[in-house]
Scaffold this motif. Structure first.
Motif, PDB file in Angstrom:
ATOM      1  N   VAL A  23      -5.124  50.027  54.580  1.00  0.00           N
ATOM      2  CA  VAL A  23      -5.648  51.507  54.445  1.00  0.00           C
ATOM      3  C   VAL A  23      -5.745  52.217  55.563  1.00  0.00           C
ATOM      4  O   VAL A  23      -6.483  51.595  56.407  1.00  0.00           O
ATOM      5  CB  VAL A  23      -6.961  51.419  53.464  1.00  0.00           C
ATOM      6  CG1 VAL A  23      -7.306  52.791  52.961  1.00  0.00           C
ATOM      7  CG2 VAL A  23      -6.837  50.602  52.091  1.00  0.00           C
ATOM      8  N   THR A  24      -5.161  53.458  55.572  1.00  0.00           N
ATOM      9  CA  THR A  24      -5.194  54.243  56.881  1.00  0.00           C
ATOM     10  C   THR A  24      -5.950  55.380  56.521  1.00  0.00           C
ATOM     11  O   THR A  24      -6.565  55.561  55.321  1.00  0.00           O
ATOM     12  CB  THR A  24      -4.033  54.382  57.659  1.00  0.00           C
ATOM     13  OG1 THR A  24      -3.018  55.247  56.692  1.00  0.00           O
ATOM     14  CG2 THR A  24      -3.254  53.125  57.936  1.00  0.00           C
ATOM     15  N   SER A  25      -5.821  56.465  57.353  1.00  0.00           N
ATOM     16  CA  SER A  25      -6.565  57.763  56.860  1.00  0.00           C
ATOM     17  C   SER A  25      -5.526  58.637  55.912  1.00  0.00           C
ATOM     18  O   SER A  25      -6.119  59.527  55.342  1.00  0.00           O
ATOM     19  CB  SER A  25      -6.673  58.606  58.239  1.00  0.00           C
ATOM     20  OG  SER A  25      -5.689  58.788  59.042  1.00  0.00           O
TER      21      SER A  25
ATOM     22  N   LEU B 144      -0.871  49.155  65.470  1.00  0.00           N
ATOM     23  CA  LEU B 144      -0.700  50.498  66.094  1.00  0.00           C
ATOM     24  C   LEU B 144      -0.631  51.434  65.111  1.00  0.00           C
ATOM     25  O   LEU B 144       0.166  51.761  64.518  1.00  0.00           O
ATOM     26  CB  LEU B 144       0.304  50.355  67.088  1.00  0.00           C
ATOM     27  CG  LEU B 144       0.381  51.281  68.735  1.00  0.00           C
ATOM     28  CD1 LEU B 144      -1.015  50.956  69.309  1.00  0.00           C
ATOM     29  CD2 LEU B 144       1.609  50.807  69.354  1.00  0.00           C
ATOM     30  N   ILE B 145      -1.910  52.360  65.178  1.00  0.00           N
ATOM     31  CA  ILE B 145      -1.991  53.282  64.187  1.00  0.00           C
ATOM     32  C   ILE B 145      -1.950  54.621  64.685  1.00  0.00           C
ATOM     33  O   ILE B 145      -2.698  54.901  65.533  1.00  0.00           O
ATOM     34  CB  ILE B 145      -3.008  52.932  63.124  1.00  0.00           C
ATOM     35  CG1 ILE B 145      -3.168  51.605  62.457  1.00  0.00           C
ATOM     36  CG2 ILE B 145      -3.171  54.133  62.149  1.00  0.00           C
ATOM     37  CD1 ILE B 145      -4.492  51.230  61.577  1.00  0.00           C
ATOM     38  N   CYS B 146      -1.095  55.306  63.981  1.00  0.00           N
ATOM     39  CA  CYS B 146      -0.933  56.876  64.290  1.00  0.00           C
ATOM     40  C   CYS B 146      -2.148  57.607  63.787  1.00  0.00           C
ATOM     41  O   CYS B 146      -2.375  57.592  62.442  1.00  0.00           O
ATOM     42  CB  CYS B 146       0.326  57.465  64.123  1.00  0.00           C
ATOM     43  SG  CYS B 146       0.403  59.252  64.797  1.00  0.00           S
TER      44      CYS B 146
ATOM     45  N   GLU C 241       2.507  50.359  63.250  1.00  0.00           N
ATOM     46  CA  GLU C 241       3.459  49.581  64.019  1.00  0.00           C
ATOM     47  C   GLU C 241       2.679  48.229  64.023  1.00  0.00           C
ATOM     48  O   GLU C 241       1.412  48.245  64.107  1.00  0.00           O
ATOM     49  CB  GLU C 241       3.712  50.234  65.163  1.00  0.00           C
ATOM     50  CG  GLU C 241       4.683  51.679  64.968  1.00  0.00           C
ATOM     51  CD  GLU C 241       5.808  51.398  64.533  1.00  0.00           C
ATOM     52  OE1 GLU C 241       6.579  50.280  64.808  1.00  0.00           O
ATOM     53  OE2 GLU C 241       6.646  52.583  64.105  1.00  0.00           O
TER      54      GLU C 241
ATOM     55  N   ARG D  29      -9.605  41.900  62.976  1.00  0.00           N
ATOM     56  CA  ARG D  29      -8.630  42.852  62.759  1.00  0.00           C
ATOM     57  C   ARG D  29      -8.728  43.901  63.797  1.00  0.00           C
ATOM     58  O   ARG D  29      -9.671  44.592  63.923  1.00  0.00           O
ATOM     59  CB  ARG D  29      -8.650  43.839  61.659  1.00  0.00           C
ATOM     60  CG  ARG D  29      -7.704  44.905  61.219  1.00  0.00           C
ATOM     61  CD  ARG D  29      -7.832  45.478  59.996  1.00  0.00           C
ATOM     62  NE  ARG D  29      -9.060  46.251  59.401  1.00  0.00           N
ATOM     63  CZ  ARG D  29      -9.483  46.218  58.279  1.00  0.00           C
ATOM     64  NH1 ARG D  29      -8.887  45.844  57.188  1.00  0.00           N
ATOM     65  NH2 ARG D  29     -10.662  47.068  58.194  1.00  0.00           N
TER      66      ARG D  29
ATOM     67  N   ASP E 134      -7.127  47.285  65.561  1.00  0.00           N
ATOM     68  CA  ASP E 134      -6.289  48.311  65.417  1.00  0.00           C
ATOM     69  C   ASP E 134      -6.243  49.118  66.859  1.00  0.00           C
ATOM     70  O   ASP E 134      -7.667  49.273  67.247  1.00  0.00           O
ATOM     71  CB  ASP E 134      -6.615  49.178  64.403  1.00  0.00           C
ATOM     72  CG  ASP E 134      -6.703  48.427  62.768  1.00  0.00           C
ATOM     73  OD1 ASP E 134      -5.700  47.540  62.881  1.00  0.00           O
ATOM     74  OD2 ASP E 134      -7.458  48.774  62.143  1.00  0.00           O
ATOM     75  N   LEU E 135      -5.263  49.504  67.227  1.00  0.00           N
ATOM     76  CA  LEU E 135      -5.311  50.600  68.385  1.00  0.00           C
ATOM     77  C   LEU E 135      -4.751  51.846  67.640  1.00  0.00           C
ATOM     78  O   LEU E 135      -3.754  52.068  66.851  1.00  0.00           O
ATOM     79  CB  LEU E 135      -4.208  50.122  69.408  1.00  0.00           C
ATOM     80  CG  LEU E 135      -4.153  48.766  70.007  1.00  0.00           C
ATOM     81  CD1 LEU E 135      -3.443  48.760  71.244  1.00  0.00           C
ATOM     82  CD2 LEU E 135      -6.022  48.705  70.695  1.00  0.00           C
ATOM     83  N   ILE E 136      -5.710  53.074  68.086  1.00  0.00           N
ATOM     84  CA  ILE E 136      -5.539  54.214  67.308  1.00  0.00           C
ATOM     85  C   ILE E 136      -5.016  55.096  68.469  1.00  0.00           C
ATOM     86  O   ILE E 136      -5.683  55.255  69.438  1.00  0.00           O
ATOM     87  CB  ILE E 136      -6.864  54.647  66.813  1.00  0.00           C
ATOM     88  CG1 ILE E 136      -7.387  53.571  66.053  1.00  0.00           C
ATOM     89  CG2 ILE E 136      -6.501  56.068  65.821  1.00  0.00           C
ATOM     90  CD1 ILE E 136      -6.981  53.179  64.993  1.00  0.00           C
ATOM     91  N   GLY E 137      -3.952  55.931  68.060  1.00  0.00           N
ATOM     92  CA  GLY E 137      -3.387  56.805  69.076  1.00  0.00           C
ATOM     93  C   GLY E 137      -2.740  57.891  68.197  1.00  0.00           C
ATOM     94  O   GLY E 137      -2.651  58.067  67.131  1.00  0.00           O
TER      95      GLY E 137
END
Lengths: 144, 144
Positions: A72-74, A93-95, A102, A133, A135-138
DNA sequence: TCGGATTATGAGGATCATTCTCATTTCTGT
DNA sequence: ACAGAAATGAGAATGATCCTCATAATCCGA
């Protein structure tokens, strides 16, 4: 992708009293061939006719059996991928803008440390069977 | 909790053309005093009358201003906390069963490594302004 | 300090991903 | 093949979240 992937899945489904039906196998094949976590919309659009209600129900069953993992992302769309122990341990890697995801793998040293810390922290809080878990957020290139 | 917390927030809201109204301040106070991320339902139930639509709207505004952070777990309820640079850098211990969230802080060595790896991986993928999020997933004591 | 323009508020309605219902179809074991 | 159990699929129902719009609060120049 191990040759006995489907055998493994059959066993896990049996363990929770479920069958490995053609519809479920089709979902698994889609997830196995995708290079990144997949949304329901992508599953429904992508060629093969998958009824919406069956897709949701079967993904829920596969998730309960420990075969698929829900992300689940934003944004408003859940994404699905095969469980890590059926593929290989990796992270995301989450935008932050579009919610796209990714895959990436972390260096072994970092993984070792994460594993140790996860055990320590979870144990102190009384949590059991911890996993982690990262996650890298960018901002992804197309949203920059 | 810095004494100038509200000043900082005022500035960040101004930067995106928004005001620091009493309703927004009330939300911030609630988040600042909570020991863990808070759901909308908890905000609405917890004593003070916060209209639902205002809560959603103002949390969205505060999120855009970089004052609050939205956390999405596997249950249906979004949770909110103050942005990390307003409190202190920390991570989350998430219950896979009930979706509950606890805070924890990671050892400095791990944080250093995470910071370095985040920069490397994100850079290689073309992602900008990377940050990281480390979640430990397990089963909490009350769900075990 | 006053008035007018701009922004925020709040009650309720609208949206839409997800879940549920149930009649039909498919599978399993004998 | 047959009975019972489970899966399917079309559509309706659910519910967290977001939108609309009339009202209220705030800001700012004179």
């Amino acid at each position: 992708m191990p040759a006995d992937l489907h055998d493994t899945i059959t066993q896990r489904l049996r363990a929770v009293g479920q069958r490995y039906t053609p519809g479920r196998r089709q979902l698994v094949d889609r997830l196995a061939s995708a290079p990144r976590p997949v949304t329901i919309a992508e599953l429904l659009d992508g060629g093969a006719r998958v009824p919406q209600s069956s897709a949701y129900r079967n993904l829920a069953v596969l998730e309960q059996a420990g075969v698929v993992h829900r992300i689940v992302t934003s944004d408003d769309f859940a994404r699905f991928e095969l469980a890590e122990d059926l593929t290989e341990h990796h992270h995301h890697l989450i935008c932050a803008v579009c919610g796209g995801v990714e895959d990436f793998t972390a260096p072994p040293g970092l993984e070792r440390t994460l594993l140790r810390v996860a055990g320590e922290v979870a144990g102190a809080a009384g949590f059991t069977t911890p996993t982690h878990r990262l996650d890298l957020i960018g901002t992804c290139p197309s949203c920059a």
